[in-house]
Design a protein around this motif. Structure first.
Motif: not given
Length: 191
Positions: A43-59
């Protein structure tokens, strides 16, 4: 070469790194299935700072993963395709032993040793039962350790705290059913 690189990065001998996942006539589990199981347990945790600009469903999915409970251990806690010899030696296993899809050692999470067997719902309940019997034979096997004392063979490779778990009856086995094949996994336990 991948095992040598992993051995170097993890600071472990190559012989303790396991074996590559493989496919055979009775093993319809591709290596990706083992990888998916490791990721599901880790269950690795994603780094949310790397996902800036991604669609809302991905976020939203990434945030749900961050908010979910932690998984077991680190990537170094997992070894795949580990021979568990009922006869022979660790380096030259004989017939009749099990081949663990995954072995997890994560004492920091209260899981000092866990064997994992994966099934993509192609194997019959009888084949799965025979695999469980192989795990039992391996866990019951005793050998002389380096100190000359006889103990379960698995205790010569893995540390498990004395007390509640001790030597008996054996380390736990987790059966993971992946609904890919034609068999309904809900019917296997009864059989």
């Amino acid at each position: 070469m991948g095992f040598k690189a992993a051995s170097y990065e993890l600071g472990q001998p190559v012989g303790e790194m396991g074996n590559p996942a493989r496919r055979g006539p009775h093993r319809r589990l591709p290596p990706d299935g083992v990888n998916e199981a490791v990721l599901a347990l880790l269950r690795p945790k994603p780094d949310l700072s790397q996902l800036e600009g991604e669609p809302a469903d991905v976020l939203a999915a990434a945030q749900a993963a961050v908010d979910a409970p932690d998984g077991l251990g680190t990537i170094a806690s997992y070894v795949t395709e580990v021979a568990l010899p009922a006869t022979g030696t660790w380096s030259n296993p004989g017939k009749g032993g099990a081949q663990a899809d995954i072995v997890i050692t994560s004492p920091e999470d209260g899981v000092p040793l866990l064997f994992v067997e994966l099934d993509n719902c192609y194997e019959s309940a009888q084949v799965i039962a025979a695999k469980i019997d192989k795990y039992v034979r391996f866990c019951q096997r005793k050998v002389k350790d380096v100190d000359g004392k006889e103990r379960p063979m698995w205790r010569t490779r893995w540390w498990v705290p004395d007390g509640r778990h001790g030597d008996g009856p054996h380390p736990p086995l987790l059966l993971v059913f992946n609904r890919v094949g034609p068999r309904n996994p809900n019917t296997s336990p009864a059989r």
